[in-house]
Design a protein around this motif. Structure first.
Motif, short mmCIF file in Angstrom:
data_model
loop_
_atom_site.label_atom_id
_atom_site.label_comp_id
_atom_site.label_asym_id
_atom_site.label_seq_id
_atom_site.Cartn_x
_atom_site.Cartn_y
_atom_site.Cartn_z
N CYS A 48 4.07 -2.90 8.65
CA CYS A 48 2.66 -3.22 8.85
C CYS A 48 2.45 -3.48 10.35
CB CYS A 48 2.29 -4.48 8.05
SG CYS A 48 0.66 -5.16 8.43
N ILE A 55 5.72 -1.85 4.11
CA ILE A 55 4.69 -1.52 3.11
C ILE A 55 4.68 -0.01 2.88
CG2 ILE A 55 3.24 -3.50 3.69
CD1 ILE A 55 1.50 -1.59 5.36
N CYS A 62 -2.66 -4.67 3.62
CA CYS A 62 -1.29 -5.17 3.56
C CYS A 62 -1.21 -6.27 2.51
CB CYS A 62 -0.87 -5.72 4.92
SG CYS A 62 0.76 -6.49 4.91
#
Length: 71
Positions: A48, A55, A62
């Motif tokens: 992220c 992710i 997120c």
């Protein structure tokens, strides 16, 4: 004291029941650690840009820091 005599066997039975259910469902400690290992080793996740947690590339938000991601 009398309540402990009744409560302790109930707690023991509940713990044994839940452990047995986890074994039947395939959620023992080995399966959990294997899943964590696969998730962290897989190359299909990206960091992220805000919090650096790994992710999925398709994520719009997120799940860790809740920041809005550019698509």
């Amino acid at each position: 004291m009398e309540i402990l005599i009744v409560l302790i066997p109930i707690v023991i039975i509940a713990v044994l029941f839940l452990k047995g259910f986890d074994q039947i469902a395939g959620r023992g400690p080995k399966q959990v650690s294997d899943g964590i290992r696969r998730a962290t080793e897989s190359g299909d996740r990206i960091p992220c840009p805000m919090c650096a947690e790994r992710i999925l590339p398709q994520a719009k938000i997120c799940p860790f820091c809740k920041s809005q991601l550019k698509t």
